[in-house]
Design a protein around this motif. Structure first.
Motif, PDB file in Angstrom:
ATOM      1  N   THR A  87     -22.424 -11.976  36.481  1.00 23.81           N
ATOM      2  CA  THR A  87     -23.694 -11.882  35.773  1.00 23.81           C
ATOM      3  C   THR A  87     -23.706 -10.705  34.789  1.00 23.81           C
ATOM      4  OG1 THR A  87     -24.604 -10.667  37.666  1.00 23.81           O
ATOM      5  CG2 THR A  87     -25.072 -13.017  37.531  1.00 23.81           C
ATOM      6  N   LEU A  88     -23.012  -9.630  35.125  1.00 26.19           N
ATOM      7  CA  LEU A  88     -22.921  -8.500  34.197  1.00 26.19           C
ATOM      8  C   LEU A  88     -22.188  -8.904  32.921  1.00 26.19           C
ATOM      9  CD1 LEU A  88     -22.164  -5.505  36.600  1.00 26.19           C
ATOM     10  CD2 LEU A  88     -24.284  -5.966  35.352  1.00 26.19           C
ATOM     11  N   VAL A  89     -21.103  -9.650  33.078  1.00 29.50           N
ATOM     12  CA  VAL A  89     -20.370 -10.147  31.913  1.00 29.50           C
ATOM     13  C   VAL A  89     -21.256 -11.090  31.101  1.00 29.50           C
ATOM     14  CG1 VAL A  89     -18.412 -11.529  31.150  1.00 29.50           C
ATOM     15  CG2 VAL A  89     -18.119  -9.866  32.997  1.00 29.50           C
ATOM     16  N   ALA A  90     -21.947 -11.995  31.810  1.00 28.73           N
ATOM     17  CA  ALA A  90     -22.823 -12.939  31.120  1.00 28.73           C
ATOM     18  C   ALA A  90     -23.956 -12.220  30.403  1.00 28.73           C
ATOM     19  CB  ALA A  90     -23.387 -13.948  32.110  1.00 28.73           C
ATOM     20  N   ALA A  91     -24.482 -11.169  31.047  1.00 27.80           N
ATOM     21  CA  ALA A  91     -25.561 -10.409  30.419  1.00 27.80           C
ATOM     22  C   ALA A  91     -25.085  -9.752  29.128  1.00 27.80           C
ATOM     23  CB  ALA A  91     -26.104  -9.356  31.386  1.00 27.80           C
ATOM     24  N   ARG A  92     -23.881  -9.208  29.163  1.00 28.36           N
ATOM     25  CA  ARG A  92     -23.342  -8.571  27.939  1.00 28.36           C
ATOM     26  C   ARG A  92     -23.192  -9.589  26.815  1.00 28.36           C
ATOM     27  NH1 ARG A  92     -22.963  -6.824  23.993  1.00 28.36           N
ATOM     28  NH2 ARG A  92     -21.640  -5.181  23.083  1.00 28.36           N
ATOM     29  N   ARG A 100     -26.950 -11.217  17.373  1.00 30.03           N
ATOM     30  CA  ARG A 100     -26.490 -12.140  16.325  1.00 30.03           C
ATOM     31  C   ARG A 100     -27.609 -13.060  15.863  1.00 30.03           C
ATOM     32  NH1 ARG A 100     -20.218 -13.855  16.943  1.00 30.03           N
ATOM     33  NH2 ARG A 100     -19.399 -11.864  17.684  1.00 30.03           N
ATOM     34  N   PHE A 101     -28.446 -13.493  16.811  1.00 21.42           N
ATOM     35  CA  PHE A 101     -29.597 -14.334  16.467  1.00 21.42           C
ATOM     36  C   PHE A 101     -30.519 -13.584  15.520  1.00 21.42           C
ATOM     37  CE2 PHE A 101     -33.868 -15.940  17.070  1.00 21.42           C
ATOM     38  CZ  PHE A 101     -33.716 -17.308  17.157  1.00 21.42           C
ATOM     39  N   ALA A 102     -30.774 -12.304  15.831  1.00 22.23           N
ATOM     40  CA  ALA A 102     -31.656 -11.492  14.985  1.00 22.23           C
ATOM     41  C   ALA A 102     -31.069 -11.312  13.595  1.00 22.23           C
ATOM     42  CB  ALA A 102     -31.893 -10.133  15.641  1.00 22.23           C
ATOM     43  N   GLU A 103     -29.760 -11.078  13.516  1.00 16.98           N
ATOM     44  CA  GLU A 103     -29.109 -10.897  12.220  1.00 16.98           C
ATOM     45  C   GLU A 103     -29.213 -12.164  11.372  1.00 16.98           C
ATOM     46  OE1 GLU A 103     -25.669  -7.642  13.437  1.00 16.98           O
ATOM     47  OE2 GLU A 103     -25.135  -9.741  13.105  1.00 16.98           O
ATOM     48  N   CYS A 104     -28.943 -13.291  11.978  1.00 17.40           N
ATOM     49  CA  CYS A 104     -29.009 -14.568  11.243  1.00 17.40           C
ATOM     50  C   CYS A 104     -30.428 -14.850  10.763  1.00 17.40           C
ATOM     51  CB  CYS A 104     -28.522 -15.703  12.138  1.00 17.40           C
ATOM     52  SG  CYS A 104     -26.749 -15.695  12.467  1.00 17.40           S
ATOM     53  N   HIS A 105     -31.400 -14.579  11.632  1.00 17.00           N
ATOM     54  CA  HIS A 105     -32.794 -14.824  11.285  1.00 17.00           C
ATOM     55  C   HIS A 105     -33.221 -13.924  10.120  1.00 17.00           C
ATOM     56  CE1 HIS A 105     -37.130 -15.526  12.966  1.00 17.00           C
ATOM     57  NE2 HIS A 105     -37.024 -15.801  11.680  1.00 17.00           N
ATOM     58  N   GLY A 106     -32.886 -12.641  10.199  1.00 18.81           N
ATOM     59  CA  GLY A 106     -33.249 -11.720   9.130  1.00 18.81           C
ATOM     60  C   GLY A 106     -32.567 -12.066   7.820  1.00 18.81           C
ATOM     61  N   THR A 152     -24.965  -0.636  10.573  1.00 19.29           N
ATOM     62  CA  THR A 152     -23.995  -1.731  10.532  1.00 19.29           C
ATOM     63  C   THR A 152     -23.023  -1.673  11.704  1.00 19.29           C
ATOM     64  OG1 THR A 152     -24.111  -1.600   8.122  1.00 19.29           O
ATOM     65  CG2 THR A 152     -22.330  -2.902   9.063  1.00 19.29           C
ATOM     66  N   VAL A 153     -22.464  -0.498  11.974  1.00 19.68           N
ATOM     67  CA  VAL A 153     -21.453  -0.361  13.030  1.00 19.68           C
ATOM     68  C   VAL A 153     -22.073  -0.583  14.395  1.00 19.68           C
ATOM     69  CG1 VAL A 153     -19.845   1.245  14.121  1.00 19.68           C
ATOM     70  CG2 VAL A 153     -20.035   1.175  11.632  1.00 19.68           C
ATOM     71  N   ALA A 154     -23.236   0.009  14.654  1.00 17.96           N
ATOM     72  CA  ALA A 154     -23.898  -0.162  15.951  1.00 17.96           C
ATOM     73  C   ALA A 154     -24.266  -1.620  16.195  1.00 17.96           C
ATOM     74  CB  ALA A 154     -25.144   0.716  16.019  1.00 17.96           C
ATOM     75  N   MET A 155     -24.764  -2.301  15.166  1.00 19.08           N
ATOM     76  CA  MET A 155     -25.118  -3.709  15.304  1.00 19.08           C
ATOM     77  C   MET A 155     -23.885  -4.556  15.581  1.00 19.08           C
ATOM     78  SD  MET A 155     -27.901  -3.770  12.197  1.00 19.08           S
ATOM     79  CE  MET A 155     -28.097  -5.551  12.102  1.00 19.08           C
ATOM     80  N   ALA A 156     -22.782  -4.241  14.906  1.00 21.96           N
ATOM     81  CA  ALA A 156     -21.546  -4.990  15.122  1.00 21.96           C
ATOM     82  C   ALA A 156     -21.032  -4.796  16.547  1.00 21.96           C
ATOM     83  CB  ALA A 156     -20.492  -4.558  14.115  1.00 21.96           C
ATOM     84  N   ARG A 157     -21.113  -3.580  17.051  1.00 23.79           N
ATOM     85  CA  ARG A 157     -20.659  -3.320  18.416  1.00 23.79           C
ATOM     86  C   ARG A 157     -21.509  -4.083  19.427  1.00 23.79           C
ATOM     87  NH1 ARG A 157     -19.756   3.263  17.791  1.00 23.79           N
ATOM     88  NH2 ARG A 157     -17.752   3.137  16.657  1.00 23.79           N
ATOM     89  N   CYS A 158     -22.821  -4.097  19.213  1.00 26.47           N
ATOM     90  CA  CYS A 158     -23.702  -4.844  20.115  1.00 26.47           C
ATOM     91  C   CYS A 158     -23.418  -6.338  20.048  1.00 26.47           C
ATOM     92  CB  CYS A 158     -25.162  -4.581  19.768  1.00 26.47           C
ATOM     93  SG  CYS A 158     -25.733  -2.926  20.184  1.00 26.47           S
ATOM     94  N   ASP A 178     -26.687  14.360  10.418  1.00 28.70           N
ATOM     95  CA  ASP A 178     -27.056  14.445  11.831  1.00 28.70           C
ATOM     96  C   ASP A 178     -27.793  13.180  12.232  1.00 28.70           C
ATOM     97  OD1 ASP A 178     -27.499  15.365  14.385  1.00 28.70           O
ATOM     98  OD2 ASP A 178     -29.209  16.636  13.846  1.00 28.70           O
ATOM     99  N   ASP A 179     -27.034  12.108  12.386  1.00 25.06           N
ATOM    100  CA  ASP A 179     -27.611  10.790  12.658  1.00 25.06           C
ATOM    101  C   ASP A 179     -27.024  10.236  13.955  1.00 25.06           C
ATOM    102  OD1 ASP A 179     -28.519   8.144  12.653  1.00 25.06           O
ATOM    103  OD2 ASP A 179     -28.444   8.009  10.477  1.00 25.06           O
ATOM    104  N   GLY A 180     -27.867  10.123  14.977  1.00 28.85           N
ATOM    105  CA  GLY A 180     -27.394   9.622  16.260  1.00 28.85           C
ATOM    106  C   GLY A 180     -27.220   8.121  16.314  1.00 28.85           C
ATOM    107  N   PHE A 181     -27.672   7.409  15.298  1.00 27.77           N
ATOM    108  CA  PHE A 181     -27.592   5.947  15.289  1.00 27.77           C
ATOM    109  C   PHE A 181     -26.471   5.421  14.398  1.00 27.77           C
ATOM    110  CE2 PHE A 181     -32.025   7.077  16.080  1.00 27.77           C
ATOM    111  CZ  PHE A 181     -32.268   6.397  17.266  1.00 27.77           C
ATOM    112  N   VAL A 182     -25.951   6.277  13.515  1.00 31.22           N
ATOM    113  CA  VAL A 182     -24.946   5.828  12.549  1.00 31.22           C
ATOM    114  C   VAL A 182     -23.701   6.707  12.669  1.00 31.22           C
ATOM    115  CG1 VAL A 182     -24.437   5.446  10.109  1.00 31.22           C
ATOM    116  CG2 VAL A 182     -26.764   5.072  10.974  1.00 31.22           C
TER     117      VAL A 182
END
Length: 228
Positions: A87-92, A100-106, A152-158, A178-182
């Motif tokens: 289930t952990l693998v499936a959750a990931r 990916r759904f969000a990216e396609c929709h946007g 971009t990089v964080a979204m790709a990793r997710c 000093d960017d914790g998200f990028v």
């Protein structure tokens, strides 16, 4: 034909607007119309009721809880551990599907507006910068693009994929020191023209405003081929 002959700038925002309000003000002073792209972001938005990965993720979480409860029964310990691992693998995988759904929709929302307006510039901030990157990578848009602290990089990793480098696109990128998200090295490797300013993710400081103003002016000076 588009909805208007007026030149427009397509704006793709993130969880917050960051430097976008100030940029929009300056763009309007130049006679440009600013058009916001609706970008559903996980887990917000009524459209997420149509996201099949959310339903699957909810089922995976329920199965994990059930398996954890079964661990209290000795005969089922091994079986429960196997279920939890699966289930952990499936959750990931479901999380990757959600992103990916969000990216396609946007990206689809952006493409619809690109077809309706004479767009002189696309601006993407944070999550919106990642969507703008996707538009360029898929050749849904090849015009001038300004990316501000794109995730971009964080979204790709997710999403369990590798981000595509943009070599031929007309892109200017402004990053914060000093960017914790990028992650800077990984993000800088994707683009040719990158400016790094002393700031944090929202890019609301003086140096960021100056860099953004300069990059937008440079991009707007480049010719754009409009498709009606």
């Amino acid at each position: 034909m588009g909805d208007s002959d007026e030149l427009a700038v397509l704006i793709l925002s993130g969880w917050s607007d960051g430097p976008l309000p100030a940029l929009e003000h300056s763009l309007r002073q130049r006679g440009l119309r600013c058009v916001r792209v609706p970008l559903p972001m996980p887990p917000c938005g009524v459209y997420w009721c149509a996201n099949p990965f959310l339903l699957l993720l909810a089922g995976v979480v329920w199965l994990a809880i059930y398996a954890w409860n079964e661990c209290t029964l000795e005969p089922f310990v091994v079986f429960a551990i196997l279920i939890i691992a699966a289930t952990l693998v499936a959750a990931r995988l479901c999380v990757a599907g959600v992103v990916r759904f969000a990216e396609c929709h946007g990206a689809a929302n952006a493409k619809r507006l690109l077809a309706r307006h004479r767009v002189a510039l696309v601006v993407g901030f944070s999550w919106g910068g990642g969507i703008a990157h996707r538009l360029l990578a898929s050749r849904g848009w090849r015009g001038p693009t300004l990316l501000l602290a794109p995730t971009t990089v964080a979204m790709a990793r997710c999403a369990l994929r590798s981000p595509q480098r943009l070599d031929e696109a007309r892109v200017r990128v402004v990053l914060a020191s000093d960017d914790g998200f990028v992650p800077r090295p990984a993000t800088e490797s994707l683009y040719e023209a990158v400016a790094v300013v002393h700031d944090d993710h929202p890019l609301c400081g003086r140096a960021a405003r100056d860099a953004i103003a300069g990059a937008s002016a440079e991009l707007l000076s480049e010719p754009v081929n409009f498709v009606s």
